[in-house]
Scaffold this motif. Structure first.
Motif, short mmCIF file in Angstrom:
data_model
loop_
_atom_site.label_atom_id
_atom_site.label_comp_id
_atom_site.label_asym_id
_atom_site.label_seq_id
_atom_site.Cartn_x
_atom_site.Cartn_y
_atom_site.Cartn_z
N GLU B 51 -27.53 -23.71 59.36
CA GLU B 51 -28.88 -23.57 59.76
C GLU B 51 -29.52 -24.48 58.82
O GLU B 51 -30.72 -24.19 59.63
CB GLU B 51 -28.39 -21.90 59.87
N GLU B 52 -28.98 -24.34 57.80
CA GLU B 52 -30.62 -25.11 57.18
C GLU B 52 -29.78 -26.04 56.05
O GLU B 52 -30.24 -27.41 56.48
CB GLU B 52 -30.14 -24.29 55.90
N THR B 188 -29.07 -25.23 69.67
CA THR B 188 -30.23 -25.44 69.88
C THR B 188 -30.07 -27.03 69.86
O THR B 188 -30.03 -26.82 68.98
CB THR B 188 -30.82 -24.78 69.81
N ARG B 190 -32.99 -27.69 67.95
CA ARG B 190 -33.70 -27.78 66.53
C ARG B 190 -32.61 -27.54 65.53
O ARG B 190 -32.07 -28.22 64.67
CB ARG B 190 -34.17 -26.97 66.64
N GLN B 191 -31.47 -26.48 66.13
CA GLN B 191 -30.27 -26.90 64.98
C GLN B 191 -29.49 -27.77 65.27
O GLN B 191 -29.43 -28.20 63.64
CB GLN B 191 -29.05 -25.88 65.73
N LYS B 225 -31.55 -18.81 76.95
CA LYS B 225 -31.81 -18.84 75.45
C LYS B 225 -32.09 -18.37 74.33
O LYS B 225 -31.27 -17.22 74.22
CB LYS B 225 -33.50 -19.62 75.71
N ASP B 226 -31.68 -19.04 73.24
CA ASP B 226 -31.45 -18.01 72.14
C ASP B 226 -33.43 -18.19 71.90
O ASP B 226 -34.17 -18.10 71.15
CB ASP B 226 -31.40 -19.10 70.53
N THR B 228 -33.80 -15.04 69.56
CA THR B 228 -34.57 -14.82 68.00
C THR B 228 -34.99 -15.83 67.37
O THR B 228 -35.36 -15.59 66.27
CB THR B 228 -33.35 -15.07 67.38
N VAL B 229 -34.67 -17.49 67.72
CA VAL B 229 -35.34 -18.33 66.60
C VAL B 229 -37.41 -18.66 67.02
O VAL B 229 -37.85 -18.84 66.08
CB VAL B 229 -34.82 -19.49 67.28
N ALA B 230 -37.74 -18.67 68.15
CA ALA B 230 -39.15 -18.12 68.44
C ALA B 230 -39.39 -17.12 69.21
O ALA B 230 -38.73 -17.11 70.63
CB ALA B 230 -38.75 -20.24 68.65
N ALA B 234 -35.26 -20.73 72.77
CA ALA B 234 -34.65 -22.04 73.01
C ALA B 234 -34.07 -22.68 73.18
O ALA B 234 -32.92 -21.57 73.41
CB ALA B 234 -35.23 -22.62 71.27
#
Lengths: 256, 256
Positions: B51-52, B188, B190-191, B225-226, B228-230, B234
Motif C-alpha cells: 500500500e505504500e 483502487t 490510487r493503489q 467501492k473501497d 476505507t480510503v476516503a 474509491a
DNA sequence: TCAAAAGTGTTCTGTTTACACCCATGG
DNA sequence: CCATGGGTGTAAACAGAACACTTTTGA
C-alpha cells in the motif's frame, strides 16, 4: 536423502532452533558437500552481419547421438573461471577472436535437456563483424555461417536459445548502440540501415532513419566516401564512442 | 553412474576420432567426466508491495562467516529438478506460497563470490502480494520485509542481484501487466498508481495515469467501492486477464 | 460546513510517420 | 545522356506531458 541428515545435525548443534531450510548460505559451510553438483556449460550464439543479412555460426556435430545435426558452439565452465570467461574462451577457441561483445542470455536447465548427462547451460550471444575478422578457430572446418532465416533445426534446446537471443538483440539494438559491433569501423548509412532492417526484420524509411541518427548525434561523418556502392558514392560514418559515453554521463540514452 | 557406461560405449563405437575441443556436445559423450562440476544455487529476490512502498524479503544469516548479515533466501538446485523448480521450491519453503510469479534474472559466477565453495548462483525474482498472503515458512522468524530504499548491505553479490532485479522489474512493469501480481485481486486506481510510482521511483500524474490505463482497456471497474480510503470512496478495479490474453493474441502489447 | 481524497478533459508540445524529388557519377 | 543508388525536408498524425476544479461524505 541427505536433507534428513542435515536436520539431524542442526537439531544437535543448536537445540531448540528450528532447522533453517531456506537459506543455503547458512548451510553452506557445513553442508555444501552434500549438495548435488552439475556440469555447467556455455553455449554461444554468434551473430554476424555481412552487408545483406544477419547470420549466425553453427557447427556440425560429429558424434552420436545427434551426429550430423547442427548445434551452437559450446564448452564447459572450468572451476577457475567464471561464465563470462568461459564464454569468451569458447568463442576464441572457435574463431580466434578476442575482445568481442558478449552478453549473458539465459540459463537453460531442463533435467533432460542433454541426454548425455545432467548439464545446465548458460547461453551467451556474441556480435562480430564478419568482414573485418578472419576465422582461425581449430574447428573452422565444421563451422558455418547461416542466414538467420535459413538456420536448420538444432540439437537440444539450441533453437530456443537462438530465438531468445534474437529477441534480446532486437531489444538491445533499439536501446543501445550495439549495432556497430556488427559493422566495420567505417560504414555507410545504408549499411547501418540494412543492419537494423535485418535485426528488426522490417523495412525502415531511409529519411526517417537518417534523421533519427542525426538527432542522436553520436555518429561522425567522415570526409571519405565509399565509391564502390554507387556512382555518386556514399559517405562513410564512424560511431563516436567518446561522445556517446560523454552524453550517457549527462543522462542521455540511446533510443532508436 | 550411468553416464560412465554410456561414455565407454561411445568411445568404442567411434574409435580414433579426435576430441573436438570447441564443441562440448562432441566432447560430451566421451569427456563429460573430466569436466569440472560446480554447485548451482538459486537466490530469490522477493518483491512485495504493501500500500505504500516496494519491499523485499531478506533473511539474517545465523552462521559464520558473515553471521548476522542479511542475505537473500536461496538454496541449491537438485539433480532431479530444473532451476525454475528449485527457485519455486526455495520460495515455497520460506513463504509457504506456491503459484507465484517468478522470473529468472541472471547467473552470477565470479570465482570467489562465495568464500565457502565454488558456487554459481542463478538469481530469480518473485512478485507477491504482501496483504493477501500469510507467510507460513519455517524460517519466518529470521525473515523480514525491508523497504527497498532501506535495504541493508547484503552478503556476497546479493546487492548486485537486487539492483539488477529492480532494473528488470522496472522494465517489465512498463511493458507487461505484472504489477497486478503485487496487488490484491481488487484494487483502487490510487493503489495501482502508488505501486507504479514506487516501482519507477517517481511521481506520476493522476489523470494521465488513469487515462493511460483506460486506453489500454484491460481493467474492469467493479461496482464496489473501497470506503476505507476516503469519505467519497474509491472504485475497485480488477485486471481482466482473459481480455488481456485475447488482445495479445490480436497483436496488442501492453505499454505503459 | 469543512476537510480529505477521488474523479474527471483539454490544450500544448514533441515525436513519429508518411512521402517525392534532385544529385553525382560511371558506363 | 541516362541509369543507378545516395542524399535531403516538410506536413500530418499521434502520443506524452502539463494542468485545476468539482464531488462525496464523515466528522
Amino acid at each position: 536423502m541427505q536433507s534428513c541428515k542435515f536436520f539431524g545435525y542442526l537439531a544437535r548443534a543448536a537445540p531448540g532452533v528450528r532447522p533453517q531450510l531456506t537459506n543455503h548460505y547458512n548451510m553452506a559451510l557445513t553442508y555444501y558437500k552434500t549438495e548435488d553438483q552439475v556440469l555447467l556449460a556455455v553455449d554461444c550464439i554468434i551473430f554476424g552481419f555481412d552487408e545483406e543479412e544477419l547470420k549466425l555460426v553453427l557447427v556440425k556435430r560429429s558424434m552420436e547421438p545427434e551426429r550430423g545435426k547442427w548445434s551452437l558452439i559450446g564448452g564447459f565452465m572450468k572451476k577457475d573461471e567464471d561464465l563470462d570467461q568461459a564464454a569468451a574462451r569458447v568463442l576464441e577457441t572457435l574463431t580466434g577472436l578476442s575482445d568481442i561483445y558478449m552478453e549473458q542470455l539465459y540459463a537453460y536447465s531442463k533435467v533432460d535437456r542433454d541426454p548425455g548427462q545432467r548439464t545446465v547451460s548458460v547461453a551467451y550471444f556474441a556480435l562480430i563483424d564478419v568482414a573485418s575478422h578472419q576465422f582461425e578457430g581449430v574447428q573452422l572446418e565444421t563451422a558455418q555461417w547461416f542466414p538467420l532465416s535459413q538456420a536448420p533445426h538444432l540439437i537440444f534446446d539450441h533453437n530456443a536459445m537462438v530465438e531468445k537471443a534474437v529477441a534480446r538483440l532486437r531489444r538491445r539494438a533499439m536501446t543501445m548502440p550495439i549495432g556497430f559491433e556488427l559493422l566495420p569501423e567505417k560504414f555507410t548509412m545504408r549499411q547501418l540501415q540494412a543492419l537494423y532492417e535485418s535485426i528488426l526484420d522490417k523495412k525502415l524509411d531511409k529519411r526517417n532513419f537518417i534523421n533519427k541518427f542525426k538527432s542522436l548525434d553520436v555518429l561522425i561523418r567522415l570526409d571519405e566516401k565509399d565509391m564502390t556502392v554507387a556512382r555518386k558514392g556514399a559517405y562513410l560514418y564512424r560511431f563516436d564512442k567518446e561522445k556517446y559515453d560523454r552524453k550517457v554521463e549527462e543522462g542521455f540514452s540511446f533510443k532508436l
